[in-house]
Each structure stands twice: as C-alpha cells, then as structure tokens.
Design a protein around this motif. Structure first.
Motif: not given
Lengths: 337, 337
Positions: A52-65, A190-197
C-alpha cells in the motif's frame, strides 16, 4: 460561461462534478463500465499480503519531453509498489485542479493516465476531484495511492541489505530530472533529453523469477536521486555501501547538461530506474535477466555492501581515491515530480 | 535560515525531508516504532473483500470550530470506507505544503490527524510530502486514501436502493459547511456552530449488527449535501425518493445562519452524518440501534423509496405540496472540505 475551462462548480459536488466524472474520468478510466469510479471501490485481491503506497505529483511544467504529470503519477505509485516485490493491481487518483485550467489539458493528462495504467496492468478504481480558486494552486496536482499483491516468500525491504550484497542499477541516472529542468528553463540541447518515466513492475517480476529471495532490497531512486536512496538503505539496514564511480551510468547528453547546470547526476531524480541489492550467488543471474527486459538493457553492477562504516555510502573514485556520498542537502530541483 | 517554517528543502527528498519524516510524521503517526511510514507499507488484511477509497482536502481556513483539515482528512476517508460496510483499517497520507507554512501549524494538523486515526481505529501506514514554492498552493492540502475490510455477506452500495426502503439520516444537516463558512467570513453568532466531523465506522457497525443485509445503501452527504447525495442514489439505483420536509433535522442556529446567508441546508456539506436506505422490516430496529450510539442520537426517518419517477427526488412540503429536489447546481461554497 466558459465551457473550455475548469470552474469552481466542477468541484462543488453537484451537477457539474457529476458530469465531469461521467464525461471525462469514467470515459477514460473505466471505458467498459465496470464498477465505474465510486467514492469507494470494493475489491477482491485474494489471500496474502498487500503493498500500500501513496505519492503526490506537483511537477512543473505538467507536460515535458518523454512524459507528463499523468503518466508520472501512475508510474510513480506503481513503482513504489513494485519496490516491495508486489504486483501492482489498483490505483486511486485524487486531483486538485486550479479554476481556469483548460479542460483540454486535463483531458490530455487523463488520457495519459489511462494509457499508463493499461501499460502497467493496474486498474484505476477510485477517485476524487477538488477545484480551488484561481491562484490557490498551480494548474494541476495529482495524488495516486496504490495496492499490490505480494507473492508468498518475498520480503523485500530497505532494511534487508546484507554485507556481500551486490548493488545493481537498471539503467542511466538523472534523465527525468534533466528532462523536466530543460523544458522548464527553455534550454535547447542538440540531443533532446527524455524523461525515463516507466512502470517497473514487469522488470521486477523478471528479476524475481531469476533471483527470488536473493533479492534483498529494491528502490526507485526518485527525488534525491541514487545518492540519497543509497544513504537511506545504508541507514535502514545498518550497513555500509561502496560505489564504483567508473560504473555509474549517465547518458552523454545528460552528463553534458548536468555539467552546464552545475548538477550532480547522483542526486537528480529518476522515474523509471531501480536499484537492487542482491545476494552475491544470484547477482549474475539477476543481471542477466535484467538485460533481457526492455527497461533493464543497460543494467550494471555499481557497488557492494560492506559491514564496515554502517549507515554510510562511499565512492571509490576513478582516480583511486574514496569520498563520502551524503544525502542530498539543500533543494536541488523544486517540483521535479 | 528560518527553522520555524517549511522550506523547499523539506520536499527535496534529501536530508531535510528525511528529518521531517522522522521528527514530525513518525513521531506522531507511528509513536511505537512499528513499520514506520515507508514509501510503501506491507499489510496483512486476512481473507475477504476490501474497500478502497481516496479523498483530497483543500478546506480553508485550515482550522475551524469543531475541527481542522487534519481530522477532516482522516474522518473523510474513514467514512467513505464505512459507507460500503467496511471496517476502516489503514490510511495513506499525501501532503502538499506551501513554502513558508509555519511548522507549528503543520504539527498541529499532524497531531490532530494522529488523534483522529486513533479514534477511528485506523493506522496511518504510508505517506508522502511535497513542497511547492510560495504562491503555488494555499498553505496545506492533504490527500488520504484508505483500505477497509468488508464482512462477508454485506453488499452495501448506492445501486441497492429498493422500492419500500425507508430513508434515515443520523442527525442534523449542514453543520460542517456552516461552521467553515462562518469562520471564513468572520461571522459571529450567538451560538457558535461546530463542524460535525466524526468517524462513522462505529455507528455503521452498530447498524449492521441490528440490520445486517437489510441495510441497502449508506452514504455520507458531504459536498453537495443531502440533496445531491439522494439524487445520486436515486440515479444509481433507478428508483424515486420521496422526502418529508417536516422531518429534515436542522439545528436552530444552523437554520438561522442559513437564512441569513441565503443557503439551503439540504445542499450544505456534512462531515459526520450518514444517510441509510433500509428494508422496511428492519428499519425500526436499525433506527433504535442508531439512537443508542453517540453519533446517532438524533437519527430519524426522513423519507421513503418508490418505484415511480426513477432517478428523481421529490419533497413533500410542510404545506402539503410537492416539489422536485435537484442536484446542487452552481458553486455554493468553495473549499468547504
């Protein structure tokens, strides 16, 4: 009345709330009808222990690479469950919406969450939405809580590291933090960095099949990064951890951006990587299994556990020296997840 | 460095986060040590179905007569679980803190949550904290998710209302909403109105002992009030609900404040009341059992279920007429919970 934006009315619990739930949330989260998303779901998990776990997300910007706050919120809690060896099963979702948020943005996030849930094999079973007046929150915050089933015989915990354990990482460090930061600051590389989500439940199942109870600790190094996670494990297990600097995997473009920004990849958040502490006999088998999974291709040994210097993390450096690796102190990157 | 307030550092996942968890959250939520509050808890619930629910709290002000955002957040999710007949067992807690929040206020809320959890018989098993920069949130938001155990043989749901059912309410309407509103607007009344925030698990157990499977529907009428909750049940069950206006219980001081403010008590939030739909044979027994519980002393019949006019709620008025009771439309009271 502006029908393209979130209104306070959407959070009042009346007609508009009812319609938002039916026309947006249920449409994407429960397309087949099912139980719908009730105030409270009834679930049958079968016998055995649950995670059982919980996590809250407040990342900004809400859309990212590479992702957005939606898939991040699903994967984040899925991964917390997987780090106890659990099979992730059900999520709850709690939204805090700022009055004026474009409905288009909310729908994009909801679609992303629904897709991430399908990919991770979890069902969104319960939800809640609150709306606050313009200025009382920044666009959109999401809480997820999750339930998973733990197979019998597993006892994976941050307290279970033992001297002799090999420390593995499933891939490169710092991708998520840098992706968000570059987007936020408008840095063009030059090389876009992508989130690893990514959801790590499948990789963990593969590792458990190969290593079973030889897997002592799993941890996804999110906020605070690999450096802080290893410190927490060293403290919780009362052991020392020694890292080999030459083996810490960082993508070249990520390392370049870190150098530019004065950031240490060891403390930058990851959202699709895991650390594993594995008994030495099984470590090679587990590593081989990880290499066979799409999310573990670049897995490697990065260190070992010692009985000496309990509660501390040390780095053997490329030039043959050694230094203490502390927890992150100070705020490196606010609102990264 | 101001040590009396929340800093961004407290949400960075490093040393300051670690200390906040140990020195504040664990101190109050897990005073006996226990598993502590991990990223992810491992629980053994035994066999049987579980209830799973989530709710987010954004009430302002965070302290109000009769309660605060902390006990509200615990009781709110406890009550969602109880409304499926479940025994509430475990909660997760997700905080969003605004940079600059006085630590004293946070501790007061945490102490209140710990006390409410003890009163409700639940354990806070998992938690998460995020900090956002000053201005990106308003002080303090709390999400709770909860897990409860459902006894065999019960199937309580908003879809189970049947013609002939008696509709009961456990006490007076609109106390919570009025208490928060009066505090927010600085209204001084001769009789202070207190929030009714309370955990309903014990009252529900008492009712189940008396009525068992004759209890078809339970609902805590929070946002949107009794009027909206009854509409949702009428829709979900495909039945009509007829209310008797003369039996709707409202405290005199609450009614006075509602008149003053132009509010309709039927649509104002409650946080410690429930509606019950009970088969006619068992309704008197259930009412008697409610009267024997401290939270049900003013319980009464307020209406009945009919097969005609499915999906609608009607009110038989004091003067012998009848009118439709719709869902709440428009925002009556923002940030009430």
């Amino acid at each position: 009345m502006d029908t393209t934006r979130i209104l306070l009315d959407h959070g009042a619990g009346g007609r508009a709330s009812h319609n938002l739930v039916n026309d947006l949330f249920l449409k994407h989260f429960a397309p087949d009808g099912g139980q719908g998303i009730e105030d409270c779901a009834v679930l049958d998990l079968g016998p055995g222990r649950i995670a059982f776990s919980t996590d809250t997300f407040v990342v900004t910007p809400i859309f990212f690479p590479g992702g957005d706050i939606g898939d991040l919120a699903v994967n984040g809690t899925v991964n917390d469950l997987a780090m106890r060896g659990a099979r992730p099963r059900f999520l709850s979702v709690g939204f805090i919406l700022e009055e004026g948020l474009p409905l288009e943005d909310l729908e994009r996030v909801v679609v992303s969450m629904a897709r991430a849930a399908r990919n991770a094999g979890v069902r969104i079973a319960a939800g809640d939405t609150k709306v606050v007046p313009h200025g009382a929150a920044d666009r959109l915050f999401i809480n997820t809580a999750g339930i998973g089933s733990i197979p019998d015989g597993l006892d994976i915990s941050a307290t279970k590291a033992r001297p002799g354990d090999q420390v593995l990482i499933s891939g490169t460090m710092a991708d998520h933090g840098l992706a968000v930061l570059c987007q936020r600051e408008g840095l063009t590389l030059s090389n876009a960095i992508l989130s690893d989500t990514a959801p790590l439940g499948g990789l963990v199942q593969t590792m458990i099949e190969a290593g079973g109870p030889a897997i002592h600790v799993l941890r996804d190094p999110t906020r605070g990064g690999v450096g802080t996670s290893l410190n927490e494990i060293a403290l919780a297990s009362g052991v020392g951890v020694v890292l080999d600097e030459t083996r810490l995997p960082v993508d070249e473009s990520v390392q370049g951006a870190c150098d530019l920004l004065g950031l240490e990849p060891l403390y930058v958040a990851n959202e699709g990587k895991l650390l594993a502490f594995v008994a030495p006999d099984a470590a090679q088998d587990v590593l081989r299994a990880m290499h066979g999974h799409p999310l573990g291709r670049r897995a490697d040994f990065i260190g070992r556990v010692e009985a000496s210097r309990p509660g501390q993390v040390w780095m053997e450096t490329a030039v043959g020296g050694a230094r203490i690796v502390d927890m992150l102190t100070g705020e490196q990157l606010p609102r990264i997840c």
